[in-house]
Design a protein around this motif. Structure first.
Motif, PDB file in Angstrom:
ATOM      1  N   UNK A   7       0.580  -1.328  -0.024  1.00  0.00           N
ATOM      2  CA  UNK A   7      -0.042   0.034  -0.108  1.00  0.00           C
ATOM      3  C   UNK A   7       0.869   1.110   0.013  1.00  0.00           C
ATOM      4  N   UNK A   8       0.653   2.209  -0.618  1.00  0.00           N
ATOM      5  CA  UNK A   8       1.380   3.430  -0.861  1.00  0.00           C
ATOM      6  C   UNK A   8       0.419   4.685  -0.759  1.00  0.00           C
ATOM      7  N   UNK A   9       1.080   5.462  -0.184  1.00  0.00           N
ATOM      8  CA  UNK A   9       0.274   6.844   0.184  1.00  0.00           C
ATOM      9  C   UNK A   9       1.260   7.732  -0.538  1.00  0.00           C
ATOM     10  N   UNK A  10       0.719   8.176  -1.765  1.00  0.00           N
ATOM     11  CA  UNK A  10       1.474   9.256  -2.570  1.00  0.00           C
ATOM     12  C   UNK A  10       0.753  10.706  -2.276  1.00  0.00           C
ATOM     13  N   UNK A  11       1.977  11.701  -1.786  1.00  0.00           N
ATOM     14  CA  UNK A  11       1.667  12.914  -1.182  1.00  0.00           C
ATOM     15  C   UNK A  11       2.056  13.720  -2.254  1.00  0.00           C
ATOM     16  N   UNK A  12       1.380  14.799  -2.376  1.00  0.00           N
ATOM     17  CA  UNK A  12       1.484  15.867  -3.366  1.00  0.00           C
ATOM     18  C   UNK A  12       0.574  17.184  -2.948  1.00  0.00           C
ATOM     19  N   UNK A  13       1.763  18.235  -2.799  1.00  0.00           N
ATOM     20  CA  UNK A  13       0.874  19.549  -2.300  1.00  0.00           C
ATOM     21  C   UNK A  13      -0.158  19.318  -1.136  1.00  0.00           C
ATOM     22  N   UNK A  14       0.540  18.744  -0.158  1.00  0.00           N
ATOM     23  CA  UNK A  14      -0.279  18.520   1.222  1.00  0.00           C
ATOM     24  C   UNK A  14      -1.529  17.670   1.120  1.00  0.00           C
ATOM     25  N   UNK A  15      -1.597  16.720   0.058  1.00  0.00           N
ATOM     26  CA  UNK A  15      -2.683  15.903  -0.256  1.00  0.00           C
ATOM     27  C   UNK A  15      -2.140  14.529  -0.348  1.00  0.00           C
ATOM     28  N   UNK A  16      -3.026  13.497  -0.019  1.00  0.00           N
ATOM     29  CA  UNK A  16      -2.564  12.138  -0.447  1.00  0.00           C
ATOM     30  C   UNK A  16      -3.620  11.602  -1.544  1.00  0.00           C
ATOM     31  N   UNK A  17      -3.093  10.903  -2.456  1.00  0.00           N
ATOM     32  CA  UNK A  17      -3.904  10.245  -3.553  1.00  0.00           C
ATOM     33  C   UNK A  17      -4.600   9.264  -2.900  1.00  0.00           C
ATOM     34  N   UNK A  18      -5.819   9.321  -2.823  1.00  0.00           N
ATOM     35  CA  UNK A  18      -6.871   8.245  -2.123  1.00  0.00           C
ATOM     36  C   UNK A  18      -7.646   7.594  -3.078  1.00  0.00           C
ATOM     37  N   UNK A  19      -7.736   6.083  -2.762  1.00  0.00           N
ATOM     38  CA  UNK A  19      -8.735   5.436  -3.837  1.00  0.00           C
ATOM     39  C   UNK A  19     -10.012   5.132  -3.048  1.00  0.00           C
ATOM     40  N   UNK A  36      -2.994   3.391  -2.418  1.00  0.00           N
ATOM     41  CA  UNK A  36      -2.772   2.640  -3.770  1.00  0.00           C
ATOM     42  C   UNK A  36      -2.105   1.479  -3.614  1.00  0.00           C
ATOM     43  N   UNK A  37      -2.317   0.250  -4.139  1.00  0.00           N
ATOM     44  CA  UNK A  37      -1.600  -0.911  -3.883  1.00  0.00           C
ATOM     45  C   UNK A  37      -2.115  -2.036  -4.347  1.00  0.00           C
ATOM     46  N   UNK A  56      -0.234   0.664 -12.560  1.00  0.00           N
ATOM     47  CA  UNK A  56      -1.448   0.089 -13.071  1.00  0.00           C
ATOM     48  C   UNK A  56      -2.632   0.872 -12.565  1.00  0.00           C
ATOM     49  N   UNK A  57      -2.686   1.257 -11.330  1.00  0.00           N
ATOM     50  CA  UNK A  57      -3.944   1.863 -10.779  1.00  0.00           C
ATOM     51  C   UNK A  57      -3.933   3.322 -10.956  1.00  0.00           C
ATOM     52  N   UNK A  58      -2.787   4.247 -11.207  1.00  0.00           N
ATOM     53  CA  UNK A  58      -2.684   5.476 -11.329  1.00  0.00           C
ATOM     54  C   UNK A  58      -2.282   6.035 -12.599  1.00  0.00           C
ATOM     55  N   UNK A  59      -1.340   5.310 -13.373  1.00  0.00           N
ATOM     56  CA  UNK A  59      -0.794   5.717 -14.505  1.00  0.00           C
ATOM     57  C   UNK A  59       0.598   6.446 -14.212  1.00  0.00           C
ATOM     58  N   UNK A  60       1.032   6.556 -12.853  1.00  0.00           N
ATOM     59  CA  UNK A  60       2.166   7.445 -12.537  1.00  0.00           C
ATOM     60  C   UNK A  60       3.464   6.304 -12.225  1.00  0.00           C
ATOM     61  N   UNK A  61       4.412   6.847 -12.436  1.00  0.00           N
ATOM     62  CA  UNK A  61       5.645   5.973 -11.990  1.00  0.00           C
ATOM     63  C   UNK A  61       6.371   7.016 -11.142  1.00  0.00           C
ATOM     64  N   UNK A  62       6.448   6.190  -9.775  1.00  0.00           N
ATOM     65  CA  UNK A  62       7.163   6.916  -8.625  1.00  0.00           C
ATOM     66  C   UNK A  62       8.580   7.109  -8.952  1.00  0.00           C
ATOM     67  N   UNK A  63       9.099   8.280  -8.333  1.00  0.00           N
ATOM     68  CA  UNK A  63      10.613   8.669  -8.552  1.00  0.00           C
ATOM     69  C   UNK A  63      10.978   8.991  -7.215  1.00  0.00           C
ATOM     70  N   UNK A  64      10.325   8.902  -6.103  1.00  0.00           N
ATOM     71  CA  UNK A  64      10.622   9.028  -4.928  1.00  0.00           C
ATOM     72  C   UNK A  64       9.928   8.330  -4.060  1.00  0.00           C
ATOM     73  N   UNK A  65      10.321   7.397  -3.176  1.00  0.00           N
ATOM     74  CA  UNK A  65       9.196   6.739  -2.059  1.00  0.00           C
ATOM     75  C   UNK A  65      10.253   6.025  -1.044  1.00  0.00           C
ATOM     76  N   UNK A  98      -8.780   4.418 -12.851  1.00  0.00           N
ATOM     77  CA  UNK A  98      -8.718   3.387 -12.383  1.00  0.00           C
ATOM     78  C   UNK A  98      -9.718   2.518 -12.250  1.00  0.00           C
ATOM     79  N   UNK A  99      -9.642   1.267 -12.416  1.00  0.00           N
ATOM     80  CA  UNK A  99     -10.493   0.335 -12.488  1.00  0.00           C
ATOM     81  C   UNK A  99     -11.286  -0.388 -11.316  1.00  0.00           C
ATOM     82  N   UNK A 100     -10.658   0.155 -10.115  1.00  0.00           N
ATOM     83  CA  UNK A 100     -10.746  -0.431  -8.632  1.00  0.00           C
ATOM     84  C   UNK A 100     -11.629   0.657  -8.056  1.00  0.00           C
ATOM     85  N   UNK A 101     -11.884   1.892  -8.453  1.00  0.00           N
ATOM     86  CA  UNK A 101     -12.570   2.791  -7.787  1.00  0.00           C
ATOM     87  C   UNK A 101     -12.175   4.441  -8.478  1.00  0.00           C
ATOM     88  N   UNK A 102     -12.533   5.274  -7.458  1.00  0.00           N
ATOM     89  CA  UNK A 102     -12.267   6.652  -7.997  1.00  0.00           C
ATOM     90  C   UNK A 102     -11.099   7.055  -7.003  1.00  0.00           C
TER      91      UNK A 102
END
Length: 180
Positions: A7-19, A36-37, A56-65, A98-102
């Motif tokens: 499971x990954x919590x992607x952070x950007x501008x003080x927000x998490x990308x939630x599914x 996401x995971x 697969x779920x977001x289209x994003x490639x992580x460059x820092x995690x 994403x085919x698993x939700x919004x």
């Protein structure tokens, strides 16, 4: 039965990308909000699984995690799942449907207001407090109610509301509000 997942919590501008898991009918996470995971494929490392699932779920490639912890979910229904927990703060790519939700960017200090698993509020607080790599065991009863939590081998008092991420649960929270 044992499962391995990430499971990954992607952070950007003080927000998490939630599914918001709304698509699959027999989904254990149906109507819950999660990061996401997904489940490991054969021969994958935790990092490989997480990177594949995010793509697969977001289209994003992580460059820092960062690999933040291991969460062991145990249910009285006979399922045990070992989840590798990550956070990420840099990515490239274009979002996909994403085919698993919004997917939705949610202010981090508002995430706890969503329909989350009770145990998720514990590890979200640990992430916000920048707790070093941790092991968290969460035990749920047959009705999906959290009945036990163990952090790094020490029982937590699940009736103590200070162990959960609540409104304004950000990295600016004071102290370590979990039992030593």
């Amino acid at each position: 039965m044992h499962k391995l997942s990430t499971l990954c919590y992607i952070e950007h501008d003080g927000k998490y990308l939630m599914l918001h898991r709304t698509v699959k009918e027999n989904d254990v996470n149906k109507d819950k909000w999660i990061g996401v995971g997904g489940h490991f494929e054969e021969d994958e490392s935790p990092e490989e699984c997480m990177l594949r699932e995010v793509k697969e779920e977001t289209g994003y490639t992580l460059t820092s995690y960062r690999y933040r912890g291991i969460v062991t979910f145990v249910t009285e229904k006979g399922l045990t799942e070992y989840m590798s927990l990550f956070t990420a703060d840099e990515f490239v790519g274009e979002p996909i449907v994403c085919d698993e939700g919004e997917l939705e960017w949610i202010e981090i200090d508002r995430v706890s207001e969503l329909n989350l698993w009770q145990g998720d509020k514990i590890f979200l607080k640990l992430l916000a407090e920048e707790v070093p790599f941790f092991s968290l065991k969460l035990v749920y009863d047959r009705t999906d109610r959290l009945i036990k939590a163990v952090l790094d081998g020490k029982d937590l008092d699940i009736s103590d509301q200070s162990i959960y991420c609540r409104a304004n649960c950000t990295s600016q929270d004071d102290g370590n509000n979990y039992e030593e």
